[in-house]
Design a protein around this motif. Structure first.
Motif, short mmCIF file in Angstrom:
data_model
loop_
_atom_site.label_atom_id
_atom_site.label_comp_id
_atom_site.label_asym_id
_atom_site.label_seq_id
_atom_site.Cartn_x
_atom_site.Cartn_y
_atom_site.Cartn_z
N ALA A 1 0.84 -1.20 0.00
CA ALA A 1 0.00 0.00 0.00
C ALA A 1 0.88 1.25 0.00
CB ALA A 1 -0.94 -0.01 1.20
N ALA A 2 2.02 1.19 0.70
CA ALA A 2 2.93 2.34 0.74
C ALA A 2 3.51 2.63 -0.66
CB ALA A 2 4.06 2.10 1.74
N GLN A 3 3.85 1.57 -1.40
CA GLN A 3 4.36 1.75 -2.76
C GLN A 3 3.27 2.34 -3.67
OE1 GLN A 3 5.56 -2.41 -3.10
NE2 GLN A 3 7.63 -1.74 -3.67
N ALA A 4 2.06 1.86 -3.51
CA ALA A 4 0.94 2.38 -4.32
C ALA A 4 0.69 3.85 -4.00
CB ALA A 4 -0.31 1.55 -4.08
N LYS A 5 0.74 4.20 -2.73
CA LYS A 5 0.53 5.60 -2.33
C LYS A 5 1.65 6.48 -2.88
CE LYS A 5 -0.41 8.56 1.62
NZ LYS A 5 -0.60 8.63 3.08
N ALA A 6 2.86 5.96 -2.87
CA ALA A 6 4.01 6.72 -3.37
C ALA A 6 3.94 6.93 -4.89
CB ALA A 6 5.31 6.01 -2.99
N ALA A 7 3.14 6.13 -5.57
CA ALA A 7 3.01 6.27 -7.02
C ALA A 7 2.22 7.54 -7.41
CB ALA A 7 2.32 5.04 -7.61
N SER B 1 -5.91 1.43 -3.08
CA SER B 1 -6.21 0.03 -3.39
C SER B 1 -6.30 -0.21 -4.89
CB SER B 1 -7.52 -0.40 -2.73
OG SER B 1 -7.38 -0.43 -1.34
N VAL B 2 -6.89 0.74 -5.62
CA VAL B 2 -6.99 0.62 -7.08
C VAL B 2 -5.60 0.60 -7.70
CG1 VAL B 2 -7.65 1.88 -9.17
CG2 VAL B 2 -9.33 1.51 -7.37
N VAL B 3 -4.75 1.52 -7.28
CA VAL B 3 -3.39 1.59 -7.82
C VAL B 3 -2.61 0.33 -7.44
CG1 VAL B 3 -1.20 2.85 -7.72
CG2 VAL B 3 -3.35 4.10 -7.97
N GLN B 4 -2.77 -0.12 -6.22
CA GLN B 4 -2.08 -1.34 -5.78
C GLN B 4 -2.53 -2.54 -6.63
OE1 GLN B 4 -3.05 -2.56 -1.77
NE2 GLN B 4 -1.18 -3.75 -1.57
N SER B 5 -3.83 -2.66 -6.85
CA SER B 5 -4.34 -3.76 -7.68
C SER B 5 -3.83 -3.67 -9.11
CB SER B 5 -5.88 -3.75 -7.70
OG SER B 5 -6.38 -4.08 -6.44
N SER B 6 -3.82 -2.47 -9.64
CA SER B 6 -3.33 -2.26 -11.00
C SER B 6 -1.86 -2.65 -11.11
CB SER B 6 -3.54 -0.81 -11.41
OG SER B 6 -3.01 -0.57 -12.69
#
Length: 172
Positions: free
Chosen positions: A90-96, A110-115
């Motif tokens: 989740a931290a990596q997705a947020k950092a994106a 969550s959407v970015v993490q799933s993607s």
């Protein structure tokens, strides 16, 4: 209380009872509160809208159907990506998200993490068959406002105009 008032109250109560009782597990998807359901995960319309607000700041083309599907499949995609060593935290997705998107919603993360997990599995020789198996076996229930899901294919149609026009009044 007049007869018309009693009839109006009875009709309102009956409509409310039918909306609350539902008919089966798909009733919430049909009545509009739920955007998607899969394997114990329920995604609400609010979650989809929250995700879209933040994700569209980065990708204006991102659609609500993709948001609903990625949110519904998030636990399974995370589990598969973890199994094949390509998981996104989740931290990596947020950092994106760029700095201009301050505090993205949990749904957007969550959407970015799933993607990201989806892309990583597609790029992984070991993960590709597992991802294909998920798509082939998943039976995601989508609210019609977000299109349709076809087992073995995935999302198959863009969401139709789900607000139907009222029929024209009959000519007298």
């Amino acid at each position: 209380m007049g007869a018309k008032m009693k009839l109006a109250v009875a009709a309102t109560m009956a409509a409310g009872a039918m909306a609350l009782s539902g008919c089966g597990s798909n009733s919430l998807v049909q009545n509009g509160y739920v955007a998607a359901r899969y394997d114990g995960t329920t995604v609400t319309n609010d979650q989809v809208q929250d995700a879209l607000i933040d994700v569209r700041k980065v990708n204006a083309e991102f659609d609500s159907q993709s948001a609903a599907v990625f949110l519904a499949l998030n636990p399974q995609l995370s589990k598969l990506a973890g199994k094949y060593g390509v998981a996104t935290s989740a931290a990596q997705a947020k950092a994106a998200f760029p700095a201009t998107v301050k505090n993205p919603s949990t749904s957007a993360i969550s959407v970015v993490q799933s993607s990201m997990d989806f892309q990583a599995l597609r790029s992984s020789q070991q993960g590709q068959p597992a991802l294909a198996n998920l798509i082939n076996t998943a039976d995601v229930q989508l609210n019609p406002r977000y299109g349709t899901w076809q087992k073995g294919v995935g999302p198959t149609s863009v969401a139709p105009n789900w607000i139907s026009a009222s029929p024209a009044p009959a000519a007298s």
